[in-house]
Design a protein around this motif. Structure first.
Motif, PDB file in Angstrom:
ATOM      1  N   GLU A 198       6.853   6.284   7.558  1.00  0.00           N
ATOM      2  CA  GLU A 198       6.430   7.209   6.507  1.00  0.00           C
ATOM      3  C   GLU A 198       5.549   8.278   7.144  1.00  0.00           C
ATOM      4  O   GLU A 198       4.520   7.967   7.739  1.00  0.00           O
ATOM      5  CB  GLU A 198       5.636   6.478   5.424  1.00  0.00           C
ATOM      6  CG  GLU A 198       5.261   7.433   4.294  1.00  0.00           C
ATOM      7  CD  GLU A 198       4.342   6.840   3.251  1.00  0.00           C
ATOM      8  OE1 GLU A 198       3.352   6.174   3.629  1.00  0.00           O
ATOM      9  OE2 GLU A 198       4.607   7.059   2.055  1.00  0.00           O
ATOM     10  N   LEU A 228       2.385   1.540  -3.101  1.00  0.00           N
ATOM     11  CA  LEU A 228       2.208   1.837  -1.677  1.00  0.00           C
ATOM     12  C   LEU A 228       3.221   2.869  -1.179  1.00  0.00           C
ATOM     13  O   LEU A 228       3.815   3.603  -1.958  1.00  0.00           O
ATOM     14  CB  LEU A 228       2.272   0.525  -0.889  1.00  0.00           C
ATOM     15  CG  LEU A 228       1.328  -0.566  -1.425  1.00  0.00           C
ATOM     16  CD1 LEU A 228       1.481  -1.855  -0.644  1.00  0.00           C
ATOM     17  CD2 LEU A 228      -0.133  -0.110  -1.390  1.00  0.00           C
ATOM     18  N   GLY A 278      -7.724   5.106  -5.448  1.00  0.00           N
ATOM     19  CA  GLY A 278      -6.629   6.072  -5.436  1.00  0.00           C
ATOM     20  C   GLY A 278      -6.442   6.784  -4.113  1.00  0.00           C
ATOM     21  O   GLY A 278      -7.342   6.838  -3.273  1.00  0.00           O
ATOM     22  N   SER A 308      -1.722   3.482   1.209  1.00  0.00           N
ATOM     23  CA  SER A 308      -0.792   3.105   2.272  1.00  0.00           C
ATOM     24  C   SER A 308      -0.558   1.586   2.317  1.00  0.00           C
ATOM     25  O   SER A 308      -1.370   0.800   1.791  1.00  0.00           O
ATOM     26  CB  SER A 308      -1.352   3.570   3.613  1.00  0.00           C
ATOM     27  OG  SER A 308      -2.584   2.931   3.840  1.00  0.00           O
ATOM     28  N   GLN A 357     -11.688   9.855  -0.881  1.00  0.00           N
ATOM     29  CA  GLN A 357     -12.798  10.698  -0.407  1.00  0.00           C
ATOM     30  C   GLN A 357     -12.354  12.147  -0.177  1.00  0.00           C
ATOM     31  O   GLN A 357     -13.174  13.040  -0.054  1.00  0.00           O
ATOM     32  CB  GLN A 357     -13.423  10.118   0.868  1.00  0.00           C
ATOM     33  CG  GLN A 357     -12.509  10.033   2.062  1.00  0.00           C
ATOM     34  CD  GLN A 357     -11.698   8.729   2.101  1.00  0.00           C
ATOM     35  OE1 GLN A 357     -11.424   8.119   1.076  1.00  0.00           O
ATOM     36  NE2 GLN A 357     -11.318   8.307   3.285  1.00  0.00           N
TER      37      GLN A 357
HETATM   38  P1  NAD Z   1      -4.971   5.200   2.289  1.00  0.00           P
HETATM   39  O1  NAD Z   1      -4.349   3.862   2.144  1.00  0.00           O
HETATM   40  O2  NAD Z   1      -5.469   5.611   3.602  1.00  0.00           O
HETATM   41  O3  NAD Z   1      -6.226   5.347   1.292  1.00  0.00           O
HETATM   42  C1  NAD Z   1      -6.082   5.122  -0.093  1.00  0.00           C
HETATM   43  C2  NAD Z   1      -7.432   4.780  -0.684  1.00  0.00           C
HETATM   44  O4  NAD Z   1      -7.887   3.552  -0.131  1.00  0.00           O
HETATM   45  C3  NAD Z   1      -8.539   5.799  -0.425  1.00  0.00           C
HETATM   46  O5  NAD Z   1      -9.290   5.929  -1.597  1.00  0.00           O
HETATM   47  C4  NAD Z   1      -9.348   5.152   0.679  1.00  0.00           C
HETATM   48  O6  NAD Z   1     -10.703   5.551   0.676  1.00  0.00           O
HETATM   49  C5  NAD Z   1      -9.231   3.687   0.315  1.00  0.00           C
HETATM   50  N1  NAD Z   1      -9.398   2.762   1.430  1.00  0.00           N
HETATM   51  C6  NAD Z   1      -9.115   2.960   2.730  1.00  0.00           C
HETATM   52  N2  NAD Z   1      -9.345   1.835   3.446  1.00  0.00           N
HETATM   53  C7  NAD Z   1      -9.776   0.902   2.556  1.00  0.00           C
HETATM   54  C8  NAD Z   1     -10.161  -0.469   2.670  1.00  0.00           C
HETATM   55  N3  NAD Z   1     -10.158  -1.106   3.829  1.00  0.00           N
HETATM   56  N4  NAD Z   1     -10.537  -1.117   1.540  1.00  0.00           N
HETATM   57  C9  NAD Z   1     -10.534  -0.502   0.347  1.00  0.00           C
HETATM   58  N5  NAD Z   1     -10.188   0.788   0.183  1.00  0.00           N
HETATM   59  C10 NAD Z   1      -9.798   1.488   1.273  1.00  0.00           C
HETATM   60  O7  NAD Z   1      -3.885   6.232   1.722  1.00  0.00           O
HETATM   61  P2  NAD Z   1      -3.982   7.823   1.627  1.00  0.00           P
HETATM   62  O8  NAD Z   1      -3.880   8.394   2.982  1.00  0.00           O
HETATM   63  O9  NAD Z   1      -5.117   8.186   0.749  1.00  0.00           O
HETATM   64  O10 NAD Z   1      -2.641   8.155   0.793  1.00  0.00           O
HETATM   65  C11 NAD Z   1      -1.385   8.188   1.367  1.00  0.00           C
HETATM   66  C12 NAD Z   1      -0.645   6.892   1.129  1.00  0.00           C
HETATM   67  O11 NAD Z   1      -0.621   6.581  -0.260  1.00  0.00           O
HETATM   68  C13 NAD Z   1       0.808   6.987   1.535  1.00  0.00           C
HETATM   69  O12 NAD Z   1       1.191   5.817   2.197  1.00  0.00           O
HETATM   70  C14 NAD Z   1       1.539   7.112   0.215  1.00  0.00           C
HETATM   71  O13 NAD Z   1       2.878   6.703   0.224  1.00  0.00           O
HETATM   72  C15 NAD Z   1       0.696   6.263  -0.666  1.00  0.00           C
HETATM   73  N6  NAD Z   1       0.904   6.603  -2.074  1.00  0.00           N
HETATM   74  C16 NAD Z   1       1.612   5.739  -2.866  1.00  0.00           C
HETATM   75  C17 NAD Z   1       1.874   6.060  -4.192  1.00  0.00           C
HETATM   76  C18 NAD Z   1       2.668   5.148  -5.088  1.00  0.00           C
HETATM   77  O14 NAD Z   1       2.602   5.320  -6.298  1.00  0.00           O
HETATM   78  N7  NAD Z   1       3.418   4.203  -4.560  1.00  0.00           N
HETATM   79  C19 NAD Z   1       1.386   7.263  -4.711  1.00  0.00           C
HETATM   80  C20 NAD Z   1       0.669   8.106  -3.878  1.00  0.00           C
HETATM   81  C21 NAD Z   1       0.417   7.770  -2.562  1.00  0.00           C
END
Ligand code: NAD
Length: 515
Positions: free
Chosen positions: A412, A277, A176, A255, A205
C-alpha cells in the motif's frame, strides 16, 4: 468561543484571503485549545510532548499542539463514563433528534468546515465540501436509526418466551487517520452516540482541527456535556486510550501495523474492536467495458485526495485487447488534472499530507522504474506556484508494464500511483486480484451481466464497485476482509458493532428441576 454569527463573518472573510496567515486569522478556532472535554475546549494538563500542525501546501506551521498525557486521557474517559448513563437513559428517538439537529448545523457550517478540512489535509476545497456533506448525511442517517435500535421477541414452547435487548457498550474510544478527518470523527461518533454510548476520540496528529468543531456542533444540537470528547496526540496518546481500563471498545482507522498494535492492547481487557485498515485493491477492466466510464472509474479509484484513500483500486488490471487504447485515454485525461492551490475552485490535485508521505510515494515511483515499469506520466514533485515551495505537491502517476511482484503493486503506497497490469482471462485475473494480504475493496467494469456477478462473488474484499469506484452512499456498510480490518462502518451493520445483546428467558410455568 466566538458566537456563531461572528464566526460566520470571519470565515467568509477568510474565504477571500490569499495568504495562509490571513486565512488562519479568519479561524479563531485554530488558535483555541484543541482538546475537548465535557463540552469545552481545554489545554492538555501536561504539554511536555508536542506536535506541529502544518499546512501541507506551504509547510507553514499553523500551531503547535500539546499531546495529551495519561491525566488528560483519564479525565476524558471519566467524563465520558459519567455522561454515559444519562445519555443511554434517553430514548433512541430523543438521541436521534440531537443527531439530526447536529446534521443540520454541519450543513449550515459547511463552508467553514470545508475550509478547515482543506487547511488540515491540503485536499482540494471541492473535495472537502463533498466530504462534509457526506458526514452531515451520515449523522442524520444514524439520527434516524437511533429509534430503531431495539430487541426481538422470541416465542417459545408452552407460553414461555425470550426477548433481547440491544444495549450500548459504554465508553467508545476512537482513533483516526489523516485523509478524511471530519469523516472519521462523524462516522465513528454518530453510530456510537445513536446507540447510547459516549465517545472519546483521538484524531490524527496531522489533522486535529475539525473533530473539535464537531464537538461544538453536537453541544449546540443538545448533546449533554461529556458524551463527546477529544484528546490530541500521537501514538503514545493513542496507546493510553486503548489501554485505559474504562474504555469498552476501540474503533480504529489507520494502517495495518498500527491496527495490529491496537488489537494487541485491547486483547488484555477483552475490549471490542473495529479496525478499518489499509488496502491494495484491484480494479478489473474487461474488454467489453464502456471505455470512457472505465477510464473515469480508474481515475476516481486512484486520484481523489492525492491518492491517499484506503479503498483505492491501485492495481488496475486491463484486458489485453483494449490495453493500449485504455492507456492512451487514461494518460491524456490524467495529464489534464490541475495541480495547484487547494483553495482554488478548479484545482483537482492538492498537496500531499507530509514530507515523509511525499518521499514515500516518490520512493515507490523510483522502485517501480528500477523494477521495469514505465512512468507514462507524473510521479514527480512539482511547485505549482512559488508560494507553495515549502509544501509537497506530486503529479498523479500512471505506470504501465507493471508485474504482480513489483513493490509498487504489492505494497500500500497511499499516494497517486496507478499501476496498470495486463490480463487475458477471467480466471487468471481473479486469482491475481485476490493474491494480496489485503481485502478492503475492489471493482470491475464490464457490460456482461453474468460475468459481473460471477466475478463479484469471487473477489475477496468487503466493498466492491461494479461500473464505478469510490462511491460511499450513506447507509451502505464499509469495511475490509483479511488484513484490511474487522467490523463494518456505515449502514445498519455499524449498529451491531456499537451494541451488545442481552437475552432474557421468561418462564411462564412451574420450574421442573430434576433434583
Ligand atoms: P497510522 O496507522 O500511522 O495512524 C493512524 C492513527 O493511529 C493516528 O491517529 C496515529 O496517531 C495513531 N497511532 C499511531 N501509532 C499508534 C499506536 N501505537 N497506538 C495507538 N495509536 C497509534 O495511519 P495513517 O498514516 O494516519 O493513515 C494511513 C493509513 O490509514 C493507511 O494504511 C490507510 O489505508 C488507512 N486508512 C484506512 C481506512 C479504512 O476505512 N479502512 C480509511 C482511511 C485510512
Amino acid at each position: 468561543m466566538l458566537p456563531q454569527g461572528r464566526m460566520n463573518v470571519m470565515w467568509r472573510l477568510a474565504r477571500s484571503c490569499s495568504t495562509i496567515s490571513s486565512r488562519v486569522a479568519g479561524f479563531p478556532a485554530i488558535s483555541q485549545p484543541l482538546n475537548y472535554l465535557a463540552g469545552a475546549r481545554v489545554e492538555p494538563s501536561d504539554s511536555s510532548a508536542q506536535f506541529n500542525l502544518q499546512y501541507p501546501a506551504t509547510g507553514e506551521v499553523l500551531k503547535t499542539v500539546g499531546c495529551s498525557g495519561s491525566d488528560d486521557v483519564h479525565r476524558a474517559v471519566s467524563k465520558a463514563r459519567q455522561a454515559q448513563t444519562g445519555w443511554a437513559r434517553m430514548s433512541g428517538f430523543q438521541r436521534g433528534q440531537v443527531l439530526k439537529r447536529a446534521a443540520d448545523i454541519v450543513r449550515s457550517r459547511m463552508e467553514e468546515l470545508a475550509q478547515l478540512e482543506t487547511l488540515d489535509t491540503g485536499k482540494p476545497i471541492w473535495e472537502a465540501r463533498f466530504d462534509i456533506q457526506g458526514c452531515a448525511d451520515t449523522i442524520e442517517y444514524y439520527g434516524g436509526l437511533a429509534s430503531t435500535v431495539t430487541g426481538d421477541f422470541l416465542p417459545l414452547s408452552d407460553g414461555n418466551f425470550s426477548y433481547t435487548i440491544r444495549e450500548p457498550l459504554g465508553v467508545v474510544g476512537g482513533i483516526g487517520a489523516w485523509n478524511y478527518p471530519f469523516q472519521m470523527a462523524s462516522w465513528k461518533s454518530s453510530p456510537a452516540l445513536a446507540c447510547g454510548n459516549t465517545f472519546v476520540f483521538k484524531p490524527s496528529q496531522f489533522t486535529p482541527l475539525t473533530a473539535v468543531v464537531l464537538g461544538e456542533i453536537y453541544k449546540e444540537a443538545g448533546l449533554p456535556d461529556g458524551c463527546y470528547n477529544i484528546i490530541q496526540g500521537e501514538a503514545e496518546t493513542g496507546q493510553l486510550l486503548c489501554n485505559h481500563p474504562d474504555v469498552d471498545k476501540m474503533s480504529f482507522t489507520g494502517s495495518v501495523p498500527v491496527g495490529s498494535k491496537i488489537m494487541e492492547a485491547c486483547a488484555k481487557d477483552i475490549k471490542h474492536v473495529t479496525l478499518e485498515l489499509g488496502g491494495k485493491s484491484p480494479l478489473i477492466v474487461f474488454a467489453d467495458s464502456h471505455m470512457d466510464n472505465a477510464v473515469g472509474g480508474a481515475m476516481l479509484a486512484n486520484f481523489l485526495t492525492q491518492g491517499q484513500v484506503c479503498s483505492n483500486g491501485t492495481r488496475v488490471f486491463v484486458q489485453r485487447s483494449i490495453h493500449d487504447e485504455f492507456l492512451e485515454k487514461l494518460v491524456s485525461r490524467t495529464k489534464k488534472m490541475k495541480i495547484g492551490d487547494p483553495f482554488a475552485e478548479d484545482t483537482t490535485v492538492g498537496a500531499t499530507i507530509s514530507r515523509q508521505q511525499a518521499d514515500k510515494v516518490l520512493h515507490y515511483v523510483q522502485a517501480a522504474r528500477h523494477e521495469g515499469a514505465k512512468v507514462e506520466c507524473g510521479g514527480e514533485e512539482v511547485t505549482p506556484e512559488p508560494r507553495f515551495a515549502g509544501g509537497q505537491f506530486l503529479s498523479p502517476c500512471v505506470l504501465s508494464g507493471c508485474q504482480d511482484n513489483m513493490q509498487v503493486v504489492r505494497d500500500e503506497v497511499f499516494g497517486s500511483i496507478l499501476s496498470l497490469l495486463v490480463f487475458d482471462e477471467e480466471e487468471e485475473v481473479l486469482a491475481r486480484a485476490n493474491d494480496t494480504e489485503f481485502g478492503l475493496a475492489g471493482g470491475l467494469f464490464t457490460n456482461d451481466l453474468k460475468r459481473a456477478h460471477r466475478v463479484i462473488s469471487k473477489l475477496k474484499a468487503g466493498s466492491l464497485y461494479l461500473n464505478n469506484y469510490n462511491i460511499y452512499p450513506v447507509g451502505v456498510p464499509f469495511g475490509g476482509y483479511k488484513k484490511s480490518g474487522i467490523g463494518r462502518e456505515n449502514g445498519p451493520e455499524a449498529i451491531e458493532y456499537y451494541t451488545q445483546v442481552k437475552s432474557v428467558y421468561v418462564e411462564m410455568n412451574d420450574v421442573e428441576a430434576p433434583f
